[in-house]
Design an enzyme around this catalytic site. Structure first.
Site, PDB file in Angstrom:
ATOM      1  N   LYS A 156     -77.810  68.233  57.538  1.00  0.00           N
ATOM      2  CA  LYS A 156     -78.293  68.783  56.257  1.00  0.00           C
ATOM      3  C   LYS A 156     -77.560  68.131  55.090  1.00  0.00           C
ATOM      4  O   LYS A 156     -78.128  67.907  54.027  1.00  0.00           O
ATOM      5  CB  LYS A 156     -78.000  70.286  56.222  1.00  0.00           C
ATOM      6  CG  LYS A 156     -79.237  71.132  56.188  1.00  0.00           C
ATOM      7  CD  LYS A 156     -78.838  72.601  56.173  1.00  0.00           C
ATOM      8  CE  LYS A 156     -78.078  72.969  57.406  1.00  0.00           C
ATOM      9  NZ  LYS A 156     -77.159  74.059  57.333  1.00  0.00           N
ATOM     10  N   ILE A 165     -76.340  65.099  54.967  1.00  0.00           N
ATOM     11  CA  ILE A 165     -76.850  63.733  54.743  1.00  0.00           C
ATOM     12  C   ILE A 165     -78.234  63.802  54.100  1.00  0.00           C
ATOM     13  O   ILE A 165     -78.572  63.012  53.213  1.00  0.00           O
ATOM     14  CB  ILE A 165     -76.911  62.943  56.080  1.00  0.00           C
ATOM     15  CG1 ILE A 165     -75.530  62.852  56.723  1.00  0.00           C
ATOM     16  CG2 ILE A 165     -77.497  61.549  55.864  1.00  0.00           C
ATOM     17  CD1 ILE A 165     -74.483  62.127  55.902  1.00  0.00           C
ATOM     18  N   ILE A 187     -76.173  85.679  61.765  1.00  0.00           N
ATOM     19  CA  ILE A 187     -75.925  86.939  61.050  1.00  0.00           C
ATOM     20  C   ILE A 187     -75.165  86.664  59.751  1.00  0.00           C
ATOM     21  O   ILE A 187     -75.498  87.166  58.689  1.00  0.00           O
ATOM     22  CB  ILE A 187     -75.118  87.905  61.942  1.00  0.00           C
ATOM     23  CG1 ILE A 187     -75.991  88.354  63.114  1.00  0.00           C
ATOM     24  CG2 ILE A 187     -74.631  89.118  61.134  1.00  0.00           C
ATOM     25  CD1 ILE A 187     -75.282  89.227  64.120  1.00  0.00           C
ATOM     26  N   GLN A 247     -91.048  75.837  64.622  1.00  0.00           N
ATOM     27  CA  GLN A 247     -91.960  76.880  64.121  1.00  0.00           C
ATOM     28  C   GLN A 247     -91.252  78.230  64.069  1.00  0.00           C
ATOM     29  O   GLN A 247     -91.392  78.992  63.112  1.00  0.00           O
ATOM     30  CB  GLN A 247     -93.179  77.011  65.031  1.00  0.00           C
ATOM     31  CG  GLN A 247     -94.133  75.836  65.026  1.00  0.00           C
ATOM     32  CD  GLN A 247     -95.290  76.073  65.989  1.00  0.00           C
ATOM     33  OE1 GLN A 247     -95.810  77.174  66.092  1.00  0.00           O
ATOM     34  NE2 GLN A 247     -95.666  75.038  66.721  1.00  0.00           N
ATOM     35  N   CYS A 251     -50.548  58.954  53.200  1.00  0.00           N
ATOM     36  CA  CYS A 251     -49.864  60.245  53.145  1.00  0.00           C
ATOM     37  C   CYS A 251     -48.815  60.357  54.261  1.00  0.00           C
ATOM     38  O   CYS A 251     -47.801  59.680  54.189  1.00  0.00           O
ATOM     39  CB  CYS A 251     -50.883  61.370  53.151  1.00  0.00           C
ATOM     40  SG  CYS A 251     -50.258  62.825  52.280  1.00  0.00           S
ATOM     41  N   HIS A 298     -54.403  59.970  48.773  1.00  0.00           N
ATOM     42  CA  HIS A 298     -55.525  59.689  49.679  1.00  0.00           C
ATOM     43  C   HIS A 298     -56.582  58.838  48.987  1.00  0.00           C
ATOM     44  O   HIS A 298     -57.504  59.386  48.371  1.00  0.00           O
ATOM     45  CB  HIS A 298     -56.171  61.000  50.122  1.00  0.00           C
ATOM     46  CG  HIS A 298     -55.315  61.831  51.014  1.00  0.00           C
ATOM     47  ND1 HIS A 298     -55.443  61.822  52.379  1.00  0.00           N
ATOM     48  CD2 HIS A 298     -54.316  62.692  50.736  1.00  0.00           C
ATOM     49  CE1 HIS A 298     -54.550  62.642  52.910  1.00  0.00           C
ATOM     50  NE2 HIS A 298     -53.847  63.182  51.935  1.00  0.00           N
ATOM     51  N   GLU A 319     -58.949  57.269  50.309  1.00  0.00           N
ATOM     52  CA  GLU A 319     -60.251  57.366  50.990  1.00  0.00           C
ATOM     53  C   GLU A 319     -61.214  58.341  50.315  1.00  0.00           C
ATOM     54  O   GLU A 319     -62.423  58.180  50.401  1.00  0.00           O
ATOM     55  CB  GLU A 319     -60.049  57.746  52.470  1.00  0.00           C
ATOM     56  CG  GLU A 319     -59.563  59.168  52.762  1.00  0.00           C
ATOM     57  CD  GLU A 319     -58.046  59.354  52.705  1.00  0.00           C
ATOM     58  OE1 GLU A 319     -57.367  58.528  52.060  1.00  0.00           O
ATOM     59  OE2 GLU A 319     -57.547  60.331  53.291  1.00  0.00           O
TER      60      GLU A 319
HETATM   61  N1  GLN Z   1     -47.580  66.627  56.185  1.00  0.00           N
HETATM   62  C1  GLN Z   1     -47.266  65.776  55.103  1.00  0.00           C
HETATM   63  C2  GLN Z   1     -46.931  66.551  53.843  1.00  0.00           C
HETATM   64  O1  GLN Z   1     -47.260  67.705  53.747  1.00  0.00           O
HETATM   65  C3  GLN Z   1     -48.381  64.788  54.840  1.00  0.00           C
HETATM   66  C4  GLN Z   1     -49.674  65.422  54.475  1.00  0.00           C
HETATM   67  C5  GLN Z   1     -50.855  64.504  54.645  1.00  0.00           C
HETATM   68  O2  GLN Z   1     -50.786  63.521  55.362  1.00  0.00           O
HETATM   69  N2  GLN Z   1     -51.986  64.858  54.043  1.00  0.00           N
HETATM   70  O3  GLN Z   1     -46.369  66.023  52.925  1.00  0.00           O
END
Ligand code: GLN
Length: 538
Positions: free
Chosen positions: A19, A21, A151, A194, A384, A510, A512
């Site tokens: 859903k 996508i 539910i 259906q 991270c 991050h 990404e």
């Molecule tokens: N566990 C690590 C921290 O809290 C790294 C967290 C993570 O990789 N998102 O700093």
């Protein structure tokens, strides 16, 4: 275009039909006609947000600019639309109940009995309509999590039933249902779909468009059957076949006429807004015809469930496509890595990404993998916890601080190179202990990071508690690992790199989360580029 149009997306027969996508694809199709669109996800679970959910349960936790911990579908929304989402784009049952109960305690309901209908449904309706209060959108697509008949989903369906009544011609419902292929009978079976529509009808919703998720082409007679029994026009019964890539789905749905039917239903003169999918089509074409390929290891502890690293694997698709390169990910379980097997596990890889994570499990394996790539000049990207492991490895093996560790892993290590920093408290938005959402970072102009981003001031999203311990910075820099990115407001290290290494970059944030089809993330592009060069020199 006048009033905002609301599109509700429900799912029937089975979960995991895509859903998210489908909603993202429709958003892309409408955007490519010049309309403004956002997507919202309603999740029926009682958790306030997925922040506390185990990735095995629910896949990756996606983080927005404003620091909301949200469902991974919001990642798809951003990757497809290239528009940031926010806390308002993800509503859970938990959050709805929380605000209703808070209002009750404040006395807002003045002696009323607080009930699912109208109080919970009113709060749901308020949150659905809230998005359009701060920003005008031509379309708001609201994806209802779960499957019709659950539910826990009932209040959501009731809320959209009421909203449809109130919004009249400005709302419609798209129902995505599974149409299985019965091998023994050799045919597609429309009955479950259906039935799921019947269930929606019982709850007062007649979907305007039915999208059939199938592994085989929908025959004309199946389309006719669904149209007749589900009370929709045959042109509004569409097929959604398995695609080789999620990024092809907008193109496939356009062939089915999804955007045209939606616009027609709203009575919009769509001919004045022709669709421009040139860039998207080029992207898909390029992705399907790579000229090179590289093997990159992804070291993490949730590798059994690929969804746990969704944004990372998608960022590789975006970056690889820019470079005409297919990135083959080798998933490596961090718990299985030992100094003995590390060489064979990483054999043939042109780069290694060490993934984010929480807790001690698999950390020593990550450190072992980093030791190998650092000493063998293999491109490395640490995200991270991956960056933190890079710091610990360097402290132990280059600075010879044998007991170096993070205070997340052991209480009072002799050398807490990763620690909970007091100054972090000043910038904590949520009041908890986690640094969440977008924070600025300043890059040193003589660094690799600066070369990659091509600018000094960047902003990236965070989700972590611990930080590089600045007390050790002089020793690190003297030994060859430098802090090339700093959050100057609080003097927190954001990027660590080893200039003498071909590509060794650890980031506390991050990257990404910000990679999209239209804007592949420069750090991922540079990392894949480095792995390509490594491949050539093998
Ligand atoms: N566990 C690590 C921290 O809290 C790294 C967290 C993570 O990789 N998102 O700093």
């Amino acid at each position: 275009m006048g009033k905002t149009k609301y599109i509700f997306a429900t799912g029937g027969v089975a979960s995991s039909l895509g859903k998210g996508i489908l909603s993202s694809s429709l958003a892309r199709l409408l955007l490519s006609r010049g309309y403004s669109v956002t997507i919202q996800k309603l999740d029926p679970y009682i958790n306030i947000d997925p922040g506390t959910l185990n990735p095995y349960e629910h896949g990756e936790c996606y983080v927005t600019e404003d620091g909301a911990e949200t469902d991974l579908d919001l990642g798809h929304y951003e990757r497809f639309t290239n528009e940031p989402t926010s806390q308002a784009n993800n509503v859970t049952t938990g959050r709805v109940y929380q605000s209703v109960i808070e209002k009750e305690r404040r006395g807002d309901y003045l002696g009323e009995t607080v009930q699912v209908i109208p109080h919970i449904t009113d709060e749901l309706k308020r949150r659905i309509l809230l998005i359009a209060k701060t920003h005008h959108y031509d379309f708001i697509i609201t994806e209802i999590g779960g499957t019709v008949g659950d539910i826990e989903g009932l209040p959501f369906i009731e809320a959209i039933r009421q909203l449809r009544l109130e919004l009249g011609k400005n709302a419609l419902c798209i129902h995505l249902a599974y149409v299985p292929f019965l091998a023994a009978a050799g045919e597609l079976k429309t009955k479950p779909a259906q039935h799921s529509v019947k269930m929606l009808l019982e709850q007062g919703i007649q979907p305007e468009i039915i999208v059939c998720r199938t592994e085989h082409k929908l025959t004309d007679s199946s389309r006719a059957k669904i149209a007749l029994f589900c009370n929709v026009d045959k042109s509004c019964v569409m097929e959604s076949l398995d695609a080789r890539s999620i990024y092809e789905v907008p193109l496939l749905m356009q062939q089915e006429g999804l955007d045209v039917q939606v616009l027609k239903k709203f009575g919009i003169k769509y001919q004045q807004h022709p669709s421009d999918l040139k860039r998207w089509t080029e992207f898909v074409d390029r992705m399907y015809h790579p000229k090179h390929s590289v093997n990159i290891g992804l070291v993490g502890k949730y590798v059994e469930l690929k969804d746990a690293y969704k944004s990372i694997s998608e960022a590789f698709v975006h970056a690889g496509t820019v470079l005409n390169c297919k990135v083959n990910i080798k998933w490596i379980h961090s718990e299985t890595i030992t100094p003995k097997n590390v060489a064979s596990l990483l054999d043939g890889l042109s780069g290694v990404l060490v993934a984010p994570g929480f807790g001690t499990r698999g950390v020593e394996g990550k450190i072992t993998a980093i030791n190998y790539v650092r000493t063998h000049n293999i491109p490395f990207l640490g995200i991270c916890l991956g960056m933190q492991c890079g710091v610990i490895e360097f402290a132990r093996n280059v600075l010879h601080l044998k007991d170096a560790n993070s205070t997340e892993m052991v209480a009072n290590p002799k050398h807490p190179v990763i620690d909970f920093m007091e100054n972090q408290k000043n910038i904590d938005k949520k009041g908890g202990t986690m640094r969440l959402g977008a924070y600025p970072c300043t890059l040193k102009t003589d660094s690799l990071a600066y070369k990659i981003y091509k600018k000094k001031d960047i902003s990236e999203r965070h989700r972590h508690r611990y930080e590089f311990n600045n007390a050790y910075l002089p020793a690190f820099e003297k030994a060859g690992m430098v802090a090339s990115g700093i959050n100057s407001v609080s003097n927190l290290v954001e990027v660590m790199e080893i200039p003498k290494h071909p590509f060794f970059v650890g980031v506390q944030y991050h990257p990404e989360y910000k990679s999209t089809v239209v804007n592949p993330h420069p750090l991922f592009v540079a990392f894949v580029q480095a792995t390509l060069s490594k491949e050539k020199h093998k």
